[in-house]
Design a protein around this motif. Sequence first.
Motif, PDB file in Angstrom:
ATOM      1  N   PHE A   1       0.885  -1.262  -0.142  1.00 33.56           N
ATOM      2  CA  PHE A   1       0.031   0.013   0.060  1.00 33.56           C
ATOM      3  C   PHE A   1       0.724   1.408  -0.025  1.00 33.56           C
ATOM      4  CE2 PHE A   1      -3.446  -2.513   2.168  1.00 33.56           C
ATOM      5  CZ  PHE A   1      -4.167  -2.949   1.079  1.00 33.56           C
ATOM      6  N   GLU A   2       1.675   1.173   0.752  1.00 31.32           N
ATOM      7  CA  GLU A   2       2.873   2.421   0.907  1.00 31.32           C
ATOM      8  C   GLU A   2       3.435   2.605  -0.295  1.00 31.32           C
ATOM      9  OE1 GLU A   2       4.524   3.109   5.261  1.00 31.32           O
ATOM     10  OE2 GLU A   2       5.547   1.517   4.088  1.00 31.32           O
ATOM     11  N   ASP A   3       3.662   1.488  -1.029  1.00 30.40           N
ATOM     12  CA  ASP A   3       4.320   1.813  -2.587  1.00 30.40           C
ATOM     13  C   ASP A   3       3.604   2.356  -3.379  1.00 30.40           C
ATOM     14  OD1 ASP A   3       7.071   0.887  -1.561  1.00 30.40           O
ATOM     15  OD2 ASP A   3       6.613  -1.220  -2.146  1.00 30.40           O
ATOM     16  N   ALA A   4       2.226   1.755  -3.462  1.00 34.17           N
ATOM     17  CA  ALA A   4       1.171   2.267  -4.509  1.00 34.17           C
ATOM     18  C   ALA A   4       0.756   3.574  -4.010  1.00 34.17           C
ATOM     19  CB  ALA A   4       0.121   1.267  -4.143  1.00 34.17           C
ATOM     20  N   ALA A   5       0.959   3.854  -2.776  1.00 31.11           N
ATOM     21  CA  ALA A   5       0.620   5.419  -2.457  1.00 31.11           C
ATOM     22  C   ALA A   5       1.681   6.308  -3.007  1.00 31.11           C
ATOM     23  CB  ALA A   5       0.392   5.469  -0.961  1.00 31.11           C
ATOM     24  N   LYS A   6       2.850   6.152  -3.160  1.00 33.56           N
ATOM     25  CA  LYS A   6       3.920   6.893  -3.471  1.00 33.56           C
ATOM     26  C   LYS A   6       3.605   6.979  -4.946  1.00 33.56           C
ATOM     27  CE  LYS A   6       7.342   5.482  -0.079  1.00 33.56           C
ATOM     28  NZ  LYS A   6       8.485   4.495   0.386  1.00 33.56           N
ATOM     29  N   LEU A   7       3.208   6.255  -5.569  1.00 28.36           N
ATOM     30  CA  LEU A   7       2.890   6.584  -7.151  1.00 28.36           C
ATOM     31  C   LEU A   7       1.539   7.141  -7.413  1.00 28.36           C
ATOM     32  CD1 LEU A   7       4.099   2.894  -8.250  1.00 28.36           C
ATOM     33  CD2 LEU A   7       5.201   4.892  -8.647  1.00 28.36           C
ATOM     34  N   GLY A   8       0.817   7.498  -6.327  1.00 29.43           N
ATOM     35  CA  GLY A   8      -0.403   8.234  -6.537  1.00 29.43           C
ATOM     36  C   GLY A   8      -1.538   7.603  -6.298  1.00 29.43           C
TER      37      GLY A   8
ATOM     38  N   GLU B   1      -5.022   6.449  -4.850  1.00 26.13           N
ATOM     39  CA  GLU B   1      -5.827   7.069  -3.814  1.00 26.13           C
ATOM     40  C   GLU B   1      -6.663   5.837  -3.047  1.00 26.13           C
ATOM     41  OE1 GLU B   1      -6.315  10.164  -2.767  1.00 26.13           O
ATOM     42  OE2 GLU B   1      -4.976  10.962  -4.546  1.00 26.13           O
ATOM     43  N   GLU B   2      -6.574   4.802  -3.738  1.00 32.77           N
ATOM     44  CA  GLU B   2      -7.110   3.683  -3.097  1.00 32.77           C
ATOM     45  C   GLU B   2      -6.236   2.918  -2.096  1.00 32.77           C
ATOM     46  OE1 GLU B   2      -9.421   0.537  -5.682  1.00 32.77           O
ATOM     47  OE2 GLU B   2      -8.567   1.535  -7.378  1.00 32.77           O
ATOM     48  N   ALA B   3      -4.939   3.016  -2.499  1.00 30.22           N
ATOM     49  CA  ALA B   3      -3.742   2.566  -1.495  1.00 30.22           C
ATOM     50  C   ALA B   3      -3.986   3.516  -0.280  1.00 30.22           C
ATOM     51  CB  ALA B   3      -2.326   2.639  -2.127  1.00 30.22           C
ATOM     52  N   LYS B   4      -4.068   4.768  -0.551  1.00 31.95           N
ATOM     53  CA  LYS B   4      -4.045   5.779   0.756  1.00 31.95           C
ATOM     54  C   LYS B   4      -5.342   5.505   1.434  1.00 31.95           C
ATOM     55  CE  LYS B   4      -1.949   9.474  -2.084  1.00 31.95           C
ATOM     56  NZ  LYS B   4      -1.813  10.812  -2.677  1.00 31.95           N
ATOM     57  N   GLU B   5      -6.227   5.189   0.994  1.00 37.05           N
ATOM     58  CA  GLU B   5      -7.395   4.925   1.799  1.00 37.05           C
ATOM     59  C   GLU B   5      -7.338   3.626   2.586  1.00 37.05           C
ATOM     60  OE1 GLU B   5     -10.812   4.741  -0.902  1.00 37.05           O
ATOM     61  OE2 GLU B   5     -10.753   6.950  -1.532  1.00 37.05           O
ATOM     62  N   ASN B   6      -6.558   2.591   1.989  1.00 43.24           N
ATOM     63  CA  ASN B   6      -6.193   1.247   2.543  1.00 43.24           C
ATOM     64  C   ASN B   6      -5.274   1.392   3.787  1.00 43.24           C
ATOM     65  OD1 ASN B   6      -7.881  -0.448   1.072  1.00 43.24           O
ATOM     66  ND2 ASN B   6      -6.652  -0.639  -0.683  1.00 43.24           N
ATOM     67  N   LEU B   7      -4.489   2.319   3.590  1.00 45.45           N
ATOM     68  CA  LEU B   7      -3.717   2.604   4.603  1.00 45.45           C
ATOM     69  C   LEU B   7      -4.273   3.367   5.964  1.00 45.45           C
ATOM     70  CD1 LEU B   7      -0.204   3.789   2.572  1.00 45.45           C
ATOM     71  CD2 LEU B   7      -0.445   2.000   4.031  1.00 45.45           C
ATOM     72  N   GLN B   8      -5.300   4.344   5.246  1.00 45.63           N
ATOM     73  CA  GLN B   8      -5.803   5.138   6.311  1.00 45.63           C
ATOM     74  C   GLN B   8      -6.813   4.157   7.274  1.00 45.63           C
ATOM     75  OE1 GLN B   8      -8.338   8.331   4.921  1.00 45.63           O
ATOM     76  NE2 GLN B   8      -8.986   8.909   6.890  1.00 45.63           N
ATOM     77  N   TYR B   9      -7.422   3.054   6.645  1.00 45.14           N
ATOM     78  CA  TYR B   9      -8.241   2.268   7.073  1.00 45.14           C
ATOM     79  C   TYR B   9      -7.530   1.101   8.205  1.00 45.14           C
ATOM     80  CZ  TYR B   9     -10.973  -2.151   7.764  1.00 45.14           C
ATOM     81  OH  TYR B   9     -11.791  -3.265   8.244  1.00 45.14           O
ATOM     82  N   ILE B  10      -6.162   0.775   7.825  1.00 42.66           N
ATOM     83  CA  ILE B  10      -5.436   0.102   8.550  1.00 42.66           C
ATOM     84  C   ILE B  10      -5.133   0.695   9.807  1.00 42.66           C
ATOM     85  CG2 ILE B  10      -3.367  -1.228   8.699  1.00 42.66           C
ATOM     86  CD1 ILE B  10      -3.455  -2.020   5.818  1.00 42.66           C
ATOM     87  N   ASN B  11      -4.640   1.954   9.482  1.00 43.35           N
ATOM     88  CA  ASN B  11      -4.194   2.782  10.697  1.00 43.35           C
ATOM     89  C   ASN B  11      -5.175   3.278  11.399  1.00 43.35           C
ATOM     90  OD1 ASN B  11      -1.323   2.843   9.811  1.00 43.35           O
ATOM     91  ND2 ASN B  11      -1.574   4.525   8.298  1.00 43.35           N
ATOM     92  N   SER B  12      -6.276   3.319  11.189  1.00 40.71           N
ATOM     93  CA  SER B  12      -7.467   3.801  11.916  1.00 40.71           C
ATOM     94  C   SER B  12      -7.751   2.759  13.412  1.00 40.71           C
ATOM     95  CB  SER B  12      -8.570   3.841  11.310  1.00 40.71           C
ATOM     96  OG  SER B  12      -9.123   2.895  10.870  1.00 40.71           O
ATOM     97  N   PRO B  13      -8.104   3.539  14.356  1.00 41.96           N
ATOM     98  CA  PRO B  13      -8.423   2.554  15.606  1.00 41.96           C
ATOM     99  C   PRO B  13      -9.456   1.842  15.307  1.00 41.96           C
ATOM    100  CG  PRO B  13      -8.858   4.880  15.988  1.00 41.96           C
ATOM    101  CD  PRO B  13      -8.204   4.899  14.816  1.00 41.96           C
ATOM    102  N   LYS B  14      -9.542   0.739  15.875  1.00 39.07           N
ATOM    103  CA  LYS B  14     -10.646  -0.354  15.535  1.00 39.07           C
ATOM    104  C   LYS B  14     -11.438  -0.277  16.792  1.00 39.07           C
ATOM    105  CE  LYS B  14      -8.800  -1.795  11.596  1.00 39.07           C
ATOM    106  NZ  LYS B  14      -7.721  -0.675  11.773  1.00 39.07           N
ATOM    107  N   PRO B  15     -12.960  -0.427  16.691  1.00 38.54           N
ATOM    108  CA  PRO B  15     -13.633  -0.239  17.754  1.00 38.54           C
ATOM    109  C   PRO B  15     -13.690  -1.604  18.594  1.00 38.54           C
ATOM    110  CG  PRO B  15     -14.842  -0.718  15.762  1.00 38.54           C
ATOM    111  CD  PRO B  15     -13.513  -0.408  15.395  1.00 38.54           C
ATOM    112  N   ARG B  16     -13.862  -1.399  19.954  1.00 40.96           N
ATOM    113  CA  ARG B  16     -13.789  -2.675  20.724  1.00 40.96           C
ATOM    114  C   ARG B  16     -14.905  -3.025  21.275  1.00 40.96           C
ATOM    115  NH1 ARG B  16      -8.555  -1.634  24.611  1.00 40.96           N
ATOM    116  NH2 ARG B  16      -6.943  -1.224  22.860  1.00 40.96           N
ATOM    117  N   PHE B  17     -15.490  -4.105  21.320  1.00 41.98           N
ATOM    118  CA  PHE B  17     -16.772  -4.633  21.818  1.00 41.98           C
ATOM    119  C   PHE B  17     -16.865  -5.232  23.195  1.00 41.98           C
ATOM    120  CE2 PHE B  17     -16.871  -3.995  17.296  1.00 41.98           C
ATOM    121  CZ  PHE B  17     -18.039  -3.480  17.076  1.00 41.98           C
TER     122      PHE B  17
END
Length: 418
Positions: free
Chosen positions: A393-400, A402-418
């Motif tokens: 994802f990082e390599d793809a994001a460096k090439l521009g 947007e999907e890879a950037k969204e995937n990185l944001q998703y992975i980095n976002s805090p996950k809800p706990r139940f």
Amino acid sequence: MNGKYSLPVVKAVDMIWTSFDKEEIRRGYAMLMQAAQKGDADALCFIARCFMGEEYVWSGAGFATDDDNASKLMQKSALMGSATGVLCAVRSGNLTPSVERGMPFASFKEAFEEILEQAERGNAFCCYMIGNVYYWGDYLLVEPELAKQFKTENKYNAWAYPIAKEWYERSFNGRICAGWGNYCNIYESGLCSIKKDVFEAYYRMLADISPVICNNYGYYLKSEKNDPYNSLIRYVQAAQKGDPQGAYNAGYCYENGEAVEEDIHTAYQFYELAAIAGHPAGQWQIGYYYFNGEGIVEQDYAKAAEWLEKAYDNPKSSDNNRVKTAAYLGICYQEGLGVAQDDEVALEYLQEAEEGIDDLWEPINAMVLNALGVAYAFGRGTEEDIELGYQYFEDAAKLGSEEAKENLQYINSPKPRF
């Protein structure tokens, strides 16, 4: 051991090897079949040549390559007394010891002399075969003692090429184009004097006959004469005569505005001609046009996948063509675009595309890297490996991407706990 070809064989050979017209070739082939059924040994040899691939007959004729059948027919023709069969059997590796023992000729030399006699009487195909005997070194079977005189291949060629050149030119004058590639090698070798104007005159003459040479002449005009306009004219002529490479080259010129205004519509039409004729790069181009919806072509993922798979499976596909085709097929299968979604198949294509990632361009290189990230980060088609997926994802994001950037944001976002 007929001394000369029968009239049906003469006519059939002319139709098959000088017309470059599929229907005319088929009529010539039917004449050969009729002659062979009557016991004509030469007809058997020429039938064999029809099934030995594009080195022996124009690919546009539509004959399927059948090496086993061709070998049997070639050997049978030699055993029945065809001098042409003997010479062709030597050149194609079909003159086995058993065939040599069984043929009615005392030696290869005797068969050669029969063809030489016909060549001297003006038979163009026989002129071509005599040129081949000298060019390929088979003449050492005629005069074995010469092997002692020529200690190296280069010394033999320096002696033989001028002789072969004369016979090839006589075959060209009779509209037989088959020896042109060898003639070009002689010209480029420097071992035989061929004046440039003579070489180019034959090139032009044969370009008017053969679609393949017409396309090659177009490339010669572009690369050696810096004449892109007349180069394009030759590509178009070759395409109109049924040459897939000429059609592809014409499409490329129109797509890129070489010697003509850029015209995606016309480019597509030429690429389609090439693709239908089985040209792998033409098939790739049509797939690409449908994938992206280029020009007048509406986006159609099903048609894109169909043509891309044809290009990928084409045995003539280059490594580069397979890499870029694999890239788009990987995306199609991962996202279910025009095909049934299949993560495992997608990953196989994507991994192949990754091996040639440097040959890809934006945005497909980023799309491939993002798709690999999806496969590994989310365990699609392979075991989950978030760390490896994150790297993609990082390599793809460096090439521009947007999907890879969204995937990185998703992975980095805090996950809800139940």
